[in-house]
Design a protein around this motif. Sequence first.
Motif, PDB file in Angstrom:
ATOM      1  N   HIS A 109     -49.915  -6.646  16.500  1.00  0.00           N
ATOM      2  CA  HIS A 109     -50.582  -6.754  15.223  1.00  0.00           C
ATOM      3  C   HIS A 109     -52.055  -7.637  15.399  1.00  0.00           C
ATOM      4  CE1 HIS A 109     -48.103  -4.325  12.956  1.00  0.00           C
ATOM      5  NE2 HIS A 109     -47.136  -5.055  13.124  1.00  0.00           N
ATOM      6  N   GLU A 110     -52.080  -8.486  16.377  1.00  0.00           N
ATOM      7  CA  GLU A 110     -53.255  -9.429  16.855  1.00  0.00           C
ATOM      8  C   GLU A 110     -54.400  -8.871  17.429  1.00  0.00           C
ATOM      9  OE1 GLU A 110     -51.478 -12.732  18.572  1.00  0.00           O
ATOM     10  OE2 GLU A 110     -50.766 -13.598  16.782  1.00  0.00           O
ATOM     11  N   LEU A 111     -54.154  -7.305  17.928  1.00  0.00           N
ATOM     12  CA  LEU A 111     -55.150  -6.579  18.554  1.00  0.00           C
ATOM     13  C   LEU A 111     -56.193  -6.172  17.808  1.00  0.00           C
ATOM     14  CD1 LEU A 111     -52.948  -4.375  21.090  1.00  0.00           C
ATOM     15  CD2 LEU A 111     -53.928  -6.602  21.802  1.00  0.00           C
ATOM     16  N   SER A 112     -57.300  -6.053  18.352  1.00  0.00           N
ATOM     17  CA  SER A 112     -58.477  -5.480  17.196  1.00  0.00           C
ATOM     18  C   SER A 112     -58.045  -3.952  17.034  1.00  0.00           C
ATOM     19  CB  SER A 112     -59.691  -5.531  17.946  1.00  0.00           C
ATOM     20  OG  SER A 112     -59.823  -5.077  19.215  1.00  0.00           O
ATOM     21  N   PRO A 113     -58.842  -3.379  16.126  1.00  0.00           N
ATOM     22  CA  PRO A 113     -58.670  -1.720  16.244  1.00  0.00           C
ATOM     23  C   PRO A 113     -58.867  -1.133  17.078  1.00  0.00           C
ATOM     24  CG  PRO A 113     -59.313  -2.719  13.956  1.00  0.00           C
ATOM     25  CD  PRO A 113     -59.441  -3.823  15.166  1.00  0.00           C
ATOM     26  N   ARG A 114     -60.048  -1.543  18.133  1.00  0.00           N
ATOM     27  CA  ARG A 114     -60.478  -0.853  19.286  1.00  0.00           C
ATOM     28  C   ARG A 114     -59.286  -1.078  20.324  1.00  0.00           C
ATOM     29  NH1 ARG A 114     -63.356   3.425  20.419  1.00  0.00           N
ATOM     30  NH2 ARG A 114     -65.208   2.630  19.555  1.00  0.00           N
ATOM     31  N   GLU A 115     -58.803  -2.299  20.389  1.00  0.00           N
ATOM     32  CA  GLU A 115     -57.875  -2.626  21.399  1.00  0.00           C
ATOM     33  C   GLU A 115     -56.669  -1.830  21.052  1.00  0.00           C
ATOM     34  OE1 GLU A 115     -59.379  -7.262  22.205  1.00  0.00           O
ATOM     35  OE2 GLU A 115     -57.722  -6.850  20.971  1.00  0.00           O
ATOM     36  N   ARG A 116     -56.268  -1.394  19.973  1.00  0.00           N
ATOM     37  CA  ARG A 116     -55.103  -0.698  19.677  1.00  0.00           C
ATOM     38  C   ARG A 116     -55.536   0.823  20.046  1.00  0.00           C
ATOM     39  NH1 ARG A 116     -53.360  -2.671  13.567  1.00  0.00           N
ATOM     40  NH2 ARG A 116     -53.493  -4.842  14.164  1.00  0.00           N
ATOM     41  N   GLU A 117     -56.429   1.161  20.295  1.00  0.00           N
ATOM     42  CA  GLU A 117     -56.787   2.473  20.644  1.00  0.00           C
ATOM     43  C   GLU A 117     -56.844   2.417  22.145  1.00  0.00           C
ATOM     44  OE1 GLU A 117     -59.940   4.296  17.279  1.00  0.00           O
ATOM     45  OE2 GLU A 117     -60.567   3.134  18.856  1.00  0.00           O
ATOM     46  N   VAL A 118     -57.280   1.467  22.576  1.00  0.00           N
ATOM     47  CA  VAL A 118     -57.363   1.270  24.235  1.00  0.00           C
ATOM     48  C   VAL A 118     -55.792   1.431  24.906  1.00  0.00           C
ATOM     49  CG1 VAL A 118     -58.060  -0.140  26.069  1.00  0.00           C
ATOM     50  CG2 VAL A 118     -59.549   0.187  24.476  1.00  0.00           C
ATOM     51  N   LEU A 119     -55.049   0.572  24.035  1.00  0.00           N
ATOM     52  CA  LEU A 119     -53.769   0.309  24.703  1.00  0.00           C
ATOM     53  C   LEU A 119     -52.751   1.786  25.214  1.00  0.00           C
ATOM     54  CD1 LEU A 119     -50.959  -1.984  23.316  1.00  0.00           C
ATOM     55  CD2 LEU A 119     -50.458  -0.125  24.435  1.00  0.00           C
ATOM     56  N   PRO A 120     -52.784   2.766  24.095  1.00  0.00           N
ATOM     57  CA  PRO A 120     -52.220   3.980  24.427  1.00  0.00           C
ATOM     58  C   PRO A 120     -52.697   4.849  25.437  1.00  0.00           C
ATOM     59  CG  PRO A 120     -52.865   4.253  22.303  1.00  0.00           C
ATOM     60  CD  PRO A 120     -53.207   2.680  22.759  1.00  0.00           C
ATOM     61  N   LEU A 121     -53.884   4.960  25.553  1.00  0.00           N
ATOM     62  CA  LEU A 121     -54.917   5.539  26.526  1.00  0.00           C
ATOM     63  C   LEU A 121     -54.544   4.920  28.015  1.00  0.00           C
ATOM     64  CD1 LEU A 121     -58.143   5.911  24.901  1.00  0.00           C
ATOM     65  CD2 LEU A 121     -56.439   7.752  25.370  1.00  0.00           C
ATOM     66  N   VAL A 122     -54.650   3.356  27.935  1.00  0.00           N
ATOM     67  CA  VAL A 122     -54.405   2.737  29.441  1.00  0.00           C
ATOM     68  C   VAL A 122     -52.989   2.891  29.959  1.00  0.00           C
ATOM     69  CG1 VAL A 122     -54.200   0.706  30.323  1.00  0.00           C
ATOM     70  CG2 VAL A 122     -56.191   0.848  28.964  1.00  0.00           C
ATOM     71  N   VAL A 123     -51.980   3.006  29.047  1.00  0.00           N
ATOM     72  CA  VAL A 123     -50.436   3.135  29.457  1.00  0.00           C
ATOM     73  C   VAL A 123     -50.095   4.519  29.670  1.00  0.00           C
ATOM     74  CG1 VAL A 123     -49.511   0.958  28.447  1.00  0.00           C
ATOM     75  CG2 VAL A 123     -49.470   3.067  27.162  1.00  0.00           C
ATOM     76  N   SER A 124     -50.984   5.523  29.170  1.00  0.00           N
ATOM     77  CA  SER A 124     -50.517   6.738  29.474  1.00  0.00           C
ATOM     78  C   SER A 124     -50.939   7.185  31.098  1.00  0.00           C
ATOM     79  CB  SER A 124     -51.608   7.807  28.545  1.00  0.00           C
ATOM     80  OG  SER A 124     -52.891   7.751  29.087  1.00  0.00           O
ATOM     81  N   ILE A 169     -63.308  -4.547  29.476  1.00  0.00           N
ATOM     82  CA  ILE A 169     -63.254  -5.694  28.696  1.00  0.00           C
ATOM     83  C   ILE A 169     -61.973  -5.525  27.740  1.00  0.00           C
ATOM     84  CG2 ILE A 169     -64.330  -7.143  26.930  1.00  0.00           C
ATOM     85  CD1 ILE A 169     -66.804  -6.545  28.470  1.00  0.00           C
ATOM     86  N   HIS A 170     -62.168  -4.309  26.958  1.00  0.00           N
ATOM     87  CA  HIS A 170     -60.951  -4.233  26.005  1.00  0.00           C
ATOM     88  C   HIS A 170     -59.657  -4.223  26.643  1.00  0.00           C
ATOM     89  CE1 HIS A 170     -63.392  -3.647  22.778  1.00  0.00           C
ATOM     90  NE2 HIS A 170     -63.780  -2.526  23.055  1.00  0.00           N
ATOM     91  N   ARG A 171     -59.413  -3.699  27.979  1.00  0.00           N
ATOM     92  CA  ARG A 171     -58.144  -3.428  28.795  1.00  0.00           C
ATOM     93  C   ARG A 171     -57.677  -4.901  29.161  1.00  0.00           C
ATOM     94  NH1 ARG A 171     -56.928   0.499  33.673  1.00  0.00           N
ATOM     95  NH2 ARG A 171     -55.211  -0.611  34.657  1.00  0.00           N
ATOM     96  N   ARG A 172     -58.681  -5.627  29.594  1.00  0.00           N
ATOM     97  CA  ARG A 172     -58.223  -6.957  30.037  1.00  0.00           C
ATOM     98  C   ARG A 172     -57.841  -7.732  28.375  1.00  0.00           C
ATOM     99  NH1 ARG A 172     -62.752  -8.339  32.108  1.00  0.00           N
ATOM    100  NH2 ARG A 172     -63.780  -9.268  30.072  1.00  0.00           N
ATOM    101  N   ASN A 173     -58.461  -7.746  27.456  1.00  0.00           N
ATOM    102  CA  ASN A 173     -58.085  -8.532  26.358  1.00  0.00           C
ATOM    103  C   ASN A 173     -56.771  -7.953  25.889  1.00  0.00           C
ATOM    104  OD1 ASN A 173     -60.258  -9.937  26.062  1.00  0.00           O
ATOM    105  ND2 ASN A 173     -61.136  -8.266  24.760  1.00  0.00           N
ATOM    106  N   VAL A 174     -56.232  -6.639  26.106  1.00  0.00           N
ATOM    107  CA  VAL A 174     -55.119  -6.118  25.853  1.00  0.00           C
ATOM    108  C   VAL A 174     -53.876  -6.610  26.747  1.00  0.00           C
ATOM    109  CG1 VAL A 174     -53.487  -4.187  25.681  1.00  0.00           C
ATOM    110  CG2 VAL A 174     -55.787  -3.938  24.857  1.00  0.00           C
ATOM    111  N   MET A 175     -54.096  -6.601  27.929  1.00  0.00           N
ATOM    112  CA  MET A 175     -53.264  -7.370  28.820  1.00  0.00           C
ATOM    113  C   MET A 175     -53.121  -8.845  28.443  1.00  0.00           C
ATOM    114  SD  MET A 175     -52.174  -5.067  31.307  1.00  0.00           S
ATOM    115  CE  MET A 175     -51.829  -5.937  32.678  1.00  0.00           C
TER     116      MET A 175
END
Length: 215
Positions: free
Chosen positions: A141-156, A176-182
């Motif tokens: 829930h602390e991820l930004s809206p964009r980071e929440r979009e990035v996460l499922p794409l990365v783990v796919s 950058i978003h991917r690094r923030n998600v990690m």
Amino acid sequence: MTVDDAIVFIVDDDDALREALGELLAANGVRSVPFSSAGDYIGSNKPDHPACLILDVELPDINGLELQRQIAQGDHPPIVFITGHGDIPSSVRAIKHGAVDFLTKPFSDTALLSAIRSAIAQDRETRAKRAEFTLLKQRYHELSPREREVLPLVVSGLLNKQAAAELGISEVTLQIHRRNVMQKMAATSLADLVRIAERLEIPIQHSRRMGGLQA
């Protein structure tokens, strides 16, 4: 058998047995709280500690097996059934629905203490998993809206350029978003992030699950 902060709830309408069980547990360094009926147990405020529920099958208000059914969907401690009228169908039903043990009176102190120890260990594990899941949800829930979009794409399993194209952003921005998600999800590797996403049941929209994990 000292179990630190653990507590045992005793639900039995036999005053003498409740007292005897309380003394046995106290002698082994375990706190206990007695109840004479299922209703008293349900209506009580319970300490938030690892616990075990010692439950008699025959109670004055409802059957212990019925109580097990009623509380099954909530957060309740593992149950150790005790009964003076044990039968195979009842014991099978109790164990099938998650009871740790089904002891017929008279039972030995050793058997009871062993069952209680197993129940408390099980509750500790359940609580640890629940706490971990709560923490993961908090991080998500602390991820930004964009980071929440990035996460499922990365783990796919999509490559960075593929995920970037999916979102209509540059590959550098995606990285950058991917690094923030990690970092925010405290994932030590991409494989770890995949496990976290599965634990949170985040929908995966692409099929290249493992092919791009090293991207």
